[in-house]
Design a protein around this motif. Structure first.
Motif, PDB file in Angstrom:
ATOM      1  N   PHE A 175       0.290  35.192   7.566  1.00  0.00           N
ATOM      2  CA  PHE A 175       0.916  36.502   7.362  1.00  0.00           C
ATOM      3  C   PHE A 175       0.140  37.636   8.032  1.00  0.00           C
ATOM      4  CE2 PHE A 175       2.548  33.917   3.886  1.00  0.00           C
ATOM      5  CZ  PHE A 175       3.884  34.249   3.887  1.00  0.00           C
ATOM      6  N   GLN A 176      -0.911  37.272   8.776  1.00  0.00           N
ATOM      7  CA  GLN A 176      -1.715  38.301   9.428  1.00  0.00           C
ATOM      8  C   GLN A 176      -1.019  38.829  10.686  1.00  0.00           C
ATOM      9  OE1 GLN A 176      -4.815  39.168   7.866  1.00  0.00           O
ATOM     10  NE2 GLN A 176      -3.781  37.816   6.416  1.00  0.00           N
ATOM     11  N   GLU A 177      -1.266  40.082  10.963  1.00  0.00           N
ATOM     12  CA  GLU A 177      -0.828  40.698  12.223  1.00  0.00           C
ATOM     13  C   GLU A 177      -2.080  41.003  13.031  1.00  0.00           C
ATOM     14  OE1 GLU A 177       2.140  41.209  13.389  1.00  0.00           O
ATOM     15  OE2 GLU A 177       3.342  40.653  11.622  1.00  0.00           O
ATOM     16  N   GLU A 178      -2.114  40.582  14.286  1.00  0.00           N
ATOM     17  CA  GLU A 178      -3.331  40.743  15.088  1.00  0.00           C
ATOM     18  C   GLU A 178      -3.666  42.200  15.378  1.00  0.00           C
ATOM     19  OE1 GLU A 178      -1.267  40.084  19.488  1.00  0.00           O
ATOM     20  OE2 GLU A 178      -2.513  38.512  18.610  1.00  0.00           O
ATOM     21  N   ASN A 179      -2.704  43.100  15.151  1.00  0.00           N
ATOM     22  CA  ASN A 179      -2.954  44.520  15.410  1.00  0.00           C
ATOM     23  C   ASN A 179      -3.482  45.274  14.191  1.00  0.00           C
ATOM     24  OD1 ASN A 179      -2.087  44.472  18.134  1.00  0.00           O
ATOM     25  ND2 ASN A 179       0.051  44.533  17.462  1.00  0.00           N
ATOM     26  N   TRP A 180      -3.498  44.637  13.036  1.00  0.00           N
ATOM     27  CA  TRP A 180      -3.922  45.349  11.829  1.00  0.00           C
ATOM     28  C   TRP A 180      -5.333  45.913  11.948  1.00  0.00           C
ATOM     29  CZ3 TRP A 180      -1.999  41.503   7.460  1.00  0.00           C
ATOM     30  CH2 TRP A 180      -0.623  41.686   7.295  1.00  0.00           C
ATOM     31  N   LEU A 181      -6.292  45.080  12.309  1.00  0.00           N
ATOM     32  CA  LEU A 181      -7.677  45.548  12.369  1.00  0.00           C
ATOM     33  C   LEU A 181      -7.899  46.565  13.485  1.00  0.00           C
ATOM     34  CD1 LEU A 181      -9.647  42.272  11.547  1.00  0.00           C
ATOM     35  CD2 LEU A 181      -8.930  44.108  10.026  1.00  0.00           C
ATOM     36  N   PRO A 182      -7.422  46.317  14.705  1.00  0.00           N
ATOM     37  CA  PRO A 182      -7.590  47.350  15.738  1.00  0.00           C
ATOM     38  C   PRO A 182      -6.954  48.684  15.369  1.00  0.00           C
ATOM     39  CG  PRO A 182      -7.036  45.249  16.751  1.00  0.00           C
ATOM     40  CD  PRO A 182      -6.870  45.071  15.267  1.00  0.00           C
ATOM     41  N   GLY A 188     -14.133  33.947  11.504  1.00  0.00           N
ATOM     42  CA  GLY A 188     -13.578  34.918  10.558  1.00  0.00           C
ATOM     43  C   GLY A 188     -14.626  35.921  10.123  1.00  0.00           C
ATOM     44  N   PHE A 189     -15.850  35.439   9.889  1.00  0.00           N
ATOM     45  CA  PHE A 189     -16.916  36.374   9.528  1.00  0.00           C
ATOM     46  C   PHE A 189     -17.221  37.331  10.680  1.00  0.00           C
ATOM     47  CE2 PHE A 189     -21.376  37.630   9.679  1.00  0.00           C
ATOM     48  CZ  PHE A 189     -21.447  38.357   8.499  1.00  0.00           C
ATOM     49  N   LEU A 190     -17.229  36.820  11.902  1.00  0.00           N
ATOM     50  CA  LEU A 190     -17.507  37.682  13.060  1.00  0.00           C
ATOM     51  C   LEU A 190     -16.429  38.748  13.221  1.00  0.00           C
ATOM     52  CD1 LEU A 190     -18.780  35.035  15.646  1.00  0.00           C
ATOM     53  CD2 LEU A 190     -20.145  36.693  14.335  1.00  0.00           C
ATOM     54  N   VAL A 191     -15.172  38.363  12.948  1.00  0.00           N
ATOM     55  CA  VAL A 191     -14.085  39.342  13.002  1.00  0.00           C
ATOM     56  C   VAL A 191     -14.299  40.412  11.927  1.00  0.00           C
ATOM     57  CG1 VAL A 191     -11.615  39.687  12.560  1.00  0.00           C
ATOM     58  CG2 VAL A 191     -12.370  37.795  14.003  1.00  0.00           C
ATOM     59  N   TYR A 192     -14.589  39.967  10.705  1.00  0.00           N
ATOM     60  CA  TYR A 192     -14.863  40.909   9.613  1.00  0.00           C
ATOM     61  C   TYR A 192     -16.061  41.789   9.945  1.00  0.00           C
ATOM     62  CZ  TYR A 192     -17.212  42.479   5.393  1.00  0.00           C
ATOM     63  OH  TYR A 192     -17.885  43.240   4.473  1.00  0.00           O
ATOM     64  N   ASP A 193     -17.120  41.186  10.455  1.00  0.00           N
ATOM     65  CA  ASP A 193     -18.364  41.900  10.738  1.00  0.00           C
ATOM     66  C   ASP A 193     -18.177  42.965  11.810  1.00  0.00           C
ATOM     67  OD1 ASP A 193     -21.252  42.117  10.250  1.00  0.00           O
ATOM     68  OD2 ASP A 193     -21.475  41.388  12.308  1.00  0.00           O
ATOM     69  N   SER A 194     -17.297  42.706  12.754  1.00  0.00           N
ATOM     70  CA  SER A 194     -17.128  43.648  13.867  1.00  0.00           C
ATOM     71  C   SER A 194     -16.049  44.696  13.612  1.00  0.00           C
ATOM     72  CB  SER A 194     -16.805  42.882  15.163  1.00  0.00           C
ATOM     73  OG  SER A 194     -15.631  42.110  15.009  1.00  0.00           O
ATOM     74  N   TRP A 195     -15.028  44.351  12.819  1.00  0.00           N
ATOM     75  CA  TRP A 195     -13.923  45.279  12.628  1.00  0.00           C
ATOM     76  C   TRP A 195     -13.894  45.932  11.247  1.00  0.00           C
ATOM     77  CZ3 TRP A 195     -10.859  46.895  16.497  1.00  0.00           C
ATOM     78  CH2 TRP A 195     -10.769  46.099  17.650  1.00  0.00           C
ATOM     79  N   ASP A 196     -14.353  45.231  10.224  1.00  0.00           N
ATOM     80  CA  ASP A 196     -14.192  45.713   8.853  1.00  0.00           C
ATOM     81  C   ASP A 196     -15.534  46.117   8.250  1.00  0.00           C
ATOM     82  OD1 ASP A 196     -13.533  46.183   6.218  1.00  0.00           O
ATOM     83  OD2 ASP A 196     -12.300  44.405   5.982  1.00  0.00           O
ATOM     84  N   GLY A 256     -20.399  45.313   3.573  1.00  0.00           N
ATOM     85  CA  GLY A 256     -21.646  45.134   4.309  1.00  0.00           C
ATOM     86  C   GLY A 256     -21.408  44.381   5.597  1.00  0.00           C
ATOM     87  N   ARG A 257     -22.253  44.636   6.574  1.00  0.00           N
ATOM     88  CA  ARG A 257     -22.111  43.952   7.859  1.00  0.00           C
ATOM     89  C   ARG A 257     -23.483  43.652   8.426  1.00  0.00           C
ATOM     90  NH1 ARG A 257     -18.951  48.630  10.163  1.00  0.00           N
ATOM     91  NH2 ARG A 257     -17.657  46.959  10.997  1.00  0.00           N
ATOM     92  N   LEU A 258     -23.527  42.663   9.306  1.00  0.00           N
ATOM     93  CA  LEU A 258     -24.777  42.277   9.974  1.00  0.00           C
ATOM     94  C   LEU A 258     -24.856  42.802  11.398  1.00  0.00           C
ATOM     95  CD1 LEU A 258     -25.106  38.556   8.784  1.00  0.00           C
ATOM     96  CD2 LEU A 258     -26.179  40.606   7.816  1.00  0.00           C
ATOM     97  N   GLY A 259     -23.726  43.244  11.944  1.00  0.00           N
ATOM     98  CA  GLY A 259     -23.717  43.761  13.304  1.00  0.00           C
ATOM     99  C   GLY A 259     -23.979  42.698  14.356  1.00  0.00           C
ATOM    100  N   LEU A 260     -23.475  41.480  14.115  1.00  0.00           N
ATOM    101  CA  LEU A 260     -23.710  40.375  15.049  1.00  0.00           C
ATOM    102  C   LEU A 260     -22.808  40.433  16.266  1.00  0.00           C
ATOM    103  CD1 LEU A 260     -24.064  37.417  12.504  1.00  0.00           C
ATOM    104  CD2 LEU A 260     -25.890  38.682  13.666  1.00  0.00           C
ATOM    105  N   SER A 261     -21.698  41.166  16.157  1.00  0.00           N
ATOM    106  CA  SER A 261     -20.758  41.221  17.275  1.00  0.00           C
ATOM    107  C   SER A 261     -20.093  42.585  17.329  1.00  0.00           C
ATOM    108  CB  SER A 261     -19.695  40.125  17.139  1.00  0.00           C
ATOM    109  OG  SER A 261     -19.011  40.265  15.912  1.00  0.00           O
ATOM    110  N   GLU A 262     -19.554  42.905  18.493  1.00  0.00           N
ATOM    111  CA  GLU A 262     -18.835  44.159  18.674  1.00  0.00           C
ATOM    112  C   GLU A 262     -17.343  43.923  18.481  1.00  0.00           C
ATOM    113  OE1 GLU A 262     -19.788  45.648  22.499  1.00  0.00           O
ATOM    114  OE2 GLU A 262     -21.919  45.961  22.045  1.00  0.00           O
ATOM    115  N   ALA A 263     -16.626  44.997  18.151  1.00  0.00           N
ATOM    116  CA  ALA A 263     -15.184  44.899  17.973  1.00  0.00           C
ATOM    117  C   ALA A 263     -14.539  44.399  19.258  1.00  0.00           C
ATOM    118  CB  ALA A 263     -14.610  46.264  17.577  1.00  0.00           C
TER     119      ALA A 263
END
Length: 200
Positions: free
Chosen positions: A124-131, A29-37, A41-48
């Protein structure tokens, strides 16, 4: 030196599976947040990457079923490990053993509620929200809130467990021995008996 307390086998199994899946969902979940949101603040550990969302969703899907079992067990059998009627009043006894036990119960309860919020809001999440850049969906914000609460309550859960029971309490949750009355071999019989005479 404190002796290692005995923990019921079913508690250890549910607690262990729940812990593994919560940690896996927390990290992905953190990696998803870090790459998309990254709004805080972000650490830049992963790409979207859509795969990260799928992996996180898979852990969340598995956690949903394990968490239901763990929550039922916690409320019905493990009530003494959760907040009690006198927990708040015991907070007046600062520094005394009863104060630490009350804090431990509160931390356990908050951890359970935070994980529940994470599981429910995740449904209740939609997988397309962040993209698609939809970062302000109420369900997604609740999911982020649950992620923060899980991180904080997990830290307090571990620290207070060490304070209340020390290392032996941690060791008791990974023991492999179990009593004959708890053997998985007799679980089918116990389930049949319960189905015939259910007790809520």
């Amino acid at each position: 030196m404190r002796s290692i307390p005995y923990q019921p086998l079913l508690l250890r199994l549910l607690h262990g599976l729940n812990a593994i899946l919560v940690l896996a969902a927390f990290i992905t979940g953190f990696l998803v947040y870090d790459s998309w949101d990254g709004r805080w603040g972000r650490l830049g550990l992963s790409e979207a990457n859509r795969n990260l969302i799928d992996i996180h969703g898979t852990f969340g899907f598995l956690l949903f079923f394990v968490f239901i079992g763990f929550a039922i067990y916690s409320v019905r059998v493990g009530r003494k490990r959760l907040v009690a009627k006198n927990s708040i009043s015991k907070l007046r006894n600062v520094g005394q053993p009863s104060w630490w036990y009350a804090l431990h119960r509160i931390a356990n309860t908050v951890m359970l509620l935070a994980a529940g919020l994470g599981v429910v809001s995740g449904k209740f999440q939609e997988e397309n929200w962040l993209p698609q850049g939809q970062m302000n969906q109420p369900a997604y914000f609740l999911h982020l809130t649950a992620w923060i609460l899980i991180g904080l309550s997990l830290a307090f859960h571990l620290l207070l467990s060490a304070k209340v029971g020390g290392i032996p309490l941690w060791q008791s949750m990974i023991q492999r021995d179990y009593r004959a009355s708890e053997s998985p071999k007799i679980w089918p019989q116990k389930i049949q008996n319960w189905l015939r005479h259910p007790r809520w």
